[in-house]
Design a protein around this motif. Structure first.
Motif, short mmCIF file in Angstrom:
data_model
loop_
_atom_site.label_atom_id
_atom_site.label_comp_id
_atom_site.label_asym_id
_atom_site.label_seq_id
_atom_site.Cartn_x
_atom_site.Cartn_y
_atom_site.Cartn_z
N TYR A 178 41.69 17.11 36.42
CA TYR A 178 41.33 17.53 37.78
C TYR A 178 41.39 19.07 37.87
O TYR A 178 42.39 19.69 37.54
N GLY A 179 40.29 19.68 38.29
CA GLY A 179 40.27 21.11 38.54
C GLY A 179 40.27 21.98 37.30
O GLY A 179 40.59 23.17 37.38
N CYS A 180 39.89 21.42 36.16
CA CYS A 180 39.81 22.23 34.92
C CYS A 180 38.46 22.94 34.89
O CYS A 180 37.49 22.46 34.29
N THR A 181 38.40 24.08 35.52
CA THR A 181 37.12 24.74 35.79
C THR A 181 36.51 25.45 34.59
O THR A 181 35.38 25.92 34.67
N ASN A 199 44.56 21.22 37.12
CA ASN A 199 44.39 22.65 37.43
C ASN A 199 44.76 23.58 36.28
O ASN A 199 45.23 24.69 36.49
N CYS A 200 44.52 23.13 35.05
CA CYS A 200 44.64 24.02 33.88
C CYS A 200 43.29 24.75 33.76
O CYS A 200 42.41 24.34 33.00
N THR A 201 43.15 25.80 34.51
CA THR A 201 41.83 26.41 34.74
C THR A 201 41.28 27.19 33.54
O THR A 201 40.11 27.54 33.53
N LYS A 202 42.11 27.43 32.52
CA LYS A 202 41.61 28.13 31.33
C LYS A 202 41.39 27.20 30.15
O LYS A 202 41.05 27.64 29.06
N LEU A 203 41.57 25.92 30.37
CA LEU A 203 41.39 24.94 29.30
C LEU A 203 39.91 24.85 28.94
O LEU A 203 39.09 24.51 29.79
N ALA A 263 52.12 16.41 32.21
CA ALA A 263 52.72 17.14 31.08
C ALA A 263 52.48 18.65 31.17
O ALA A 263 53.38 19.46 30.90
N PHE A 264 51.26 19.04 31.54
CA PHE A 264 50.92 20.47 31.67
C PHE A 264 50.41 20.77 33.08
O PHE A 264 49.55 21.62 33.27
N TYR A 265 50.96 20.11 34.05
CA TYR A 265 50.53 20.23 35.45
C TYR A 265 50.58 21.70 35.91
O TYR A 265 51.60 22.37 35.79
N GLU A 266 49.44 22.18 36.40
CA GLU A 266 49.33 23.54 36.96
C GLU A 266 49.65 24.64 35.96
O GLU A 266 50.07 25.74 36.33
N CYS A 267 49.41 24.37 34.68
CA CYS A 267 49.58 25.43 33.66
C CYS A 267 48.28 26.23 33.59
O CYS A 267 47.42 25.98 32.74
N GLN A 268 48.14 27.17 34.48
CA GLN A 268 46.86 27.82 34.71
C GLN A 268 46.43 28.79 33.60
O GLN A 268 45.29 29.23 33.56
N ASN A 269 47.34 29.12 32.69
CA ASN A 269 46.98 29.99 31.58
C ASN A 269 46.97 29.27 30.24
O ASN A 269 46.83 29.89 29.19
N LEU A 270 47.11 27.95 30.28
CA LEU A 270 47.03 27.15 29.05
C LEU A 270 45.63 27.27 28.47
O LEU A 270 44.65 27.01 29.15
N GLN A 290 56.90 13.53 30.91
CA GLN A 290 56.43 13.80 32.27
C GLN A 290 56.93 15.17 32.76
O GLN A 290 58.10 15.49 32.62
N TYR A 291 55.99 15.95 33.29
CA TYR A 291 56.29 17.27 33.86
C TYR A 291 56.98 18.21 32.86
O TYR A 291 57.60 19.20 33.27
N CYS A 292 56.89 17.93 31.58
CA CYS A 292 57.60 18.73 30.58
C CYS A 292 57.31 20.23 30.75
O CYS A 292 58.23 21.05 30.75
N PHE A 293 56.05 20.57 30.93
CA PHE A 293 55.67 21.97 31.13
C PHE A 293 55.06 22.18 32.52
O PHE A 293 54.35 23.17 32.75
N GLY A 294 55.32 21.27 33.44
CA GLY A 294 54.76 21.39 34.78
C GLY A 294 55.10 22.71 35.44
O GLY A 294 56.23 23.17 35.38
N TYR A 295 54.08 23.34 36.02
CA TYR A 295 54.21 24.61 36.74
C TYR A 295 54.61 25.79 35.85
O TYR A 295 55.07 26.82 36.35
N CYS A 296 54.44 25.65 34.54
CA CYS A 296 54.68 26.81 33.65
C CYS A 296 53.40 27.64 33.65
O CYS A 296 52.58 27.58 32.72
N THR A 297 53.24 28.42 34.70
CA THR A 297 51.95 29.08 34.94
C THR A 297 51.63 30.18 33.94
O THR A 297 50.48 30.61 33.85
N ASN A 298 52.60 30.66 33.19
CA ASN A 298 52.34 31.71 32.20
C ASN A 298 52.28 31.18 30.78
O ASN A 298 52.16 31.96 29.82
N LEU A 299 52.35 29.87 30.61
CA LEU A 299 52.29 29.27 29.27
C LEU A 299 50.90 29.47 28.67
O LEU A 299 49.90 29.09 29.27
N THR A 300 50.86 30.06 27.49
CA THR A 300 49.57 30.40 26.88
C THR A 300 49.36 29.70 25.54
O THR A 300 48.71 30.26 24.64
#
Length: 198
Positions: free
Chosen positions: A82-85, A60-64, A34-41, A9-19
């Motif tokens: 949710y929010g994976c655009t 909100n992993c928007t680059k998935l 697990a990858f909550y809000e990882c927007q560059n994943l 749980q939340y292991c990588f949460g909010y790691c916004t630069n994780l690629t």
């Protein structure tokens, strides 16, 4: 590591630069957030042995940019994507028979979803605010899939009369008259029509 089986749980949460672009195939469980809000994943595929995706796992992993889900996937939890655009077209495996609430909410560029299995239930608001969704294919069911609430397609092209739900030809009328599905009766077609349109 290649022997990793679970991400907590939340292991990588909010790691916004994780690629990350790849995960080891040994993973069977992605726990909630697990990858909550990882927007560059930027994963393009999920582990072959993955069975469970927890709540908000990819919120909100928007680059998935996934297109296909693993053949062993059995559980896709609430708000998982949710929010994976960047999701545009996805294929759900035969092993997945239940879509939980809000699983794909606000995937605004999701155009088509193809279910390969005997999908038994679609819960409330699964595709809520998927504004581009114009095609849902439920291909291998033997009876009418339970639609727990018509909100599953709120604010989609299907709900707006510009998209369609394709089901086995012999079940078309049953789907049209079933509870909640009747809201979308005019948008339900037989799979044979999908072949003709292609």
């Amino acid at each position: 590591p290649n022997n990793l089986t679970s991400i907590g749980q939340y292991c990588f949460g909010y790691c916004t630069n994780l690629t990350l672009t790849e995960l080891p195939n040994s993973i069977t469980t992605l726990n909630r957030n697990a990858f909550y809000e990882c927007q560059n994943l930027a994963l393009t595929k999920l582990p072959d042995n993955l069975e469970t995706i927890g709540e908000y796992a990819f919120n909100n992993c928007t680059k998935l940019a996934l297109t296909k889900f693993p053949e062993k996937l059995k559980t896709l939890s609430q708000n998982a994507f949710y929010g994976c655009t960047s999701l545009t077209s996805i294929e759900l495996p035969a092993s997945l028979t239940n879509l939980q609430s809000y699983a794909f909410r606000k995937c605004e560029n999701l155009v088509e979803v193809i279910s390969k299995g005997n999908l038994s239930r679609i819960n409330a608001s699964v595709f809520y605010d998927c504004t581009s969704l114009s095609k849902l294919v439920i291909s291998n069911v033997t009876s009418v899939t339970i639609l727990s609430n018509a909100s599953a397609f709120t604010n989609t092209k299907i709900a707006n009369g510009e998209g369609y739900i394709y089901v086995p030809d012999d079940l078309v009328e049953s789907f049209k008259s079933a509870s909640s599905w009747s809201t979308y009766a005019n948008q339900i077609k037989g799979i044979s029509e999908l072949t003709e349109e292609a």
